[in-house]
Write an enzyme that holds these catalytic residues in place. Structure first.
Site, short mmCIF file in Angstrom:
data_model
loop_
_atom_site.label_atom_id
_atom_site.label_comp_id
_atom_site.label_asym_id
_atom_site.label_seq_id
_atom_site.Cartn_x
_atom_site.Cartn_y
_atom_site.Cartn_z
N HIS A 1 -7.50 -4.67 9.93
CA HIS A 1 -7.23 -4.42 8.52
C HIS A 1 -5.97 -5.16 8.05
CE1 HIS A 1 -4.82 -0.43 9.40
NE2 HIS A 1 -3.99 -1.45 9.35
N GLU B 1 -9.96 -1.83 5.17
CA GLU B 1 -10.59 -1.57 6.46
C GLU B 1 -11.83 -2.46 6.62
OE1 GLU B 1 -8.75 0.02 8.36
OE2 GLU B 1 -8.45 2.13 7.88
N ASN C 1 -7.86 -2.83 14.11
CA ASN C 1 -9.24 -3.10 13.70
C ASN C 1 -9.33 -4.29 12.74
OD1 ASN C 1 -8.19 -2.10 11.35
ND2 ASN C 1 -9.56 -0.34 11.18
N ASP D 1 0.81 -1.22 0.00
CA ASP D 1 0.00 0.00 0.00
C ASP D 1 0.84 1.27 0.00
OD1 ASP D 1 0.91 -0.51 2.60
OD2 ASP D 1 -1.07 -0.94 3.37
C1 F6R Z 1 1.43 -1.62 6.17
C2 F6R Z 1 0.07 -2.12 6.23
C3 F6R Z 1 -0.74 -2.14 7.49
C4 F6R Z 1 0.09 -2.50 8.73
C5 F6R Z 1 -0.78 -2.48 9.98
C6 F6R Z 1 0.03 -2.73 11.23
O1 F6R Z 1 1.94 -1.72 4.85
O2 F6R Z 1 -0.43 -2.49 5.22
O3 F6R Z 1 -1.80 -3.06 7.34
O4 F6R Z 1 0.64 -3.76 8.56
O5 F6R Z 1 -1.43 -1.25 10.10
O6 F6R Z 1 0.93 -1.68 11.41
P1 F6R Z 1 2.07 -1.74 12.53
O7 F6R Z 1 3.00 -2.82 12.12
O8 F6R Z 1 2.73 -0.39 12.49
O9 F6R Z 1 1.37 -2.04 13.81
#
Ligand code: F6R
Length: 233
Positions: A136, A141, A134, A66
């Site tokens: 995702h 989301e 959440n 992303d």
């Molecule tokens: C990042 C991504 C997100 C993260 C998720 C957890 O490329 O796609 O889904 O993997 O938000 O983020 P952290 O590792 O910072 O807790």
């Protein structure tokens, strides 16, 4: 789903072992990569092994999950910048073989071109994932249909709050992102999901043993035949 539970340091090393084995067997592997805090230990270990001559990224192709809409590669909170800094600039990868969705081209054509590029590269061998509080995956989301392919999404308040830590203030956190869809992610041959810290415990439980529902996007992984989940205690 296979669960691997150990210290954060050990699970980073165990996940790195999976990449080492893949690259030994298939030096031109296609890797799906993630940003965020969770994979930093794994990336540091991969950099260390590459510098020690134990692995090479010389023939690897990568696709990141992303990117924030509106941030260009030079922005220090863009995911392209994150990947360059934490992995690509420190290993022997060919930069033109690294792909991060463009945060500046939000057209449907660019989104479908991203999915097509993954297919043209032969599909993803290992997709690395973190998980949002959440549930995702990427920036899919809660409520995103399981059939989604690469798309532009609006970030929820909870995600923007979680990522505020990287920006000067909440209003600087982008409101939208481009993300691989859940179907794009599920097409990977193997998935490695990492989650660390008590804040992730409840959502990890829902992912592993709760209902399979778009309200918990990560629960879709229960439907994938080859998922490894790396967790700390
Ligand atoms: C990042 C991504 C997100 C993260 C998720 C957890 O490329 O796609 O889904 O993997 O938000 O983020 P952290 O590792 O910072 O807790």
């Amino acid at each position: 789903m296979k669960l691997i539970i150990d210290t954060a340091e050990k699970v980073a090393a165990l996940a790195a072992d999976r990449y080492t084995a893949l690259l030994d067997q298939k030096p031109d592997a296609v890797l799906g990569l993630a940003t965020g805090s969770t994979p930093l230990g794994l990336y540091a270990e991969l950099v260390r092994r590459c510098k020690a001559g134990q692995i090479s990224f010389g023939r690897v192709t990568t696709f990141n999950l992303d990117e924030y809409v509106g941030l260009d590669a030079a922005h220090d909170q863009s995911y392209r910048y994150f990947m360059n800094t934490n992995l690509f600039d420190q290993v022997d990868i060919r930069k033109d073989a690294t792909h991060v969705p463009s945060g500046l081209d939000t057209s449907a054509a660019a989104a479908s071109a991203y999915d097509e590029a993954i297919k043209a590269a032969g599909g993803i061998d290992i997709q690395l994932l973190g998980i949002g509080n959440n549930g995702h995956l990427g920036f899919n989301e809660p409520g995103t249909p399981f059939g989604s392919t690469t798309l532009v999404v609006e970030l929820t308040d909870s995600t923007r709050q979680a990522y505020k830590r990287f920006f000067a203030s909440l209003d600087q956190v982008p409101t939208h992102a481009v993300t691989m869809g859940l179907k794009t992610i599920m097409n990977a041959r193997c998935i490695i999901l990492m989650a660390l810290g008590t804040a992730k415990a409840e959502i990890v439980k829902k992912m592993v043993s709760g209902d399979v529902t778009p309200l918990v996007p990560a629960s879709v992984l229960q439907l994938h035949p080859n998922v490894e989940v790396y967790l700390d205690h």
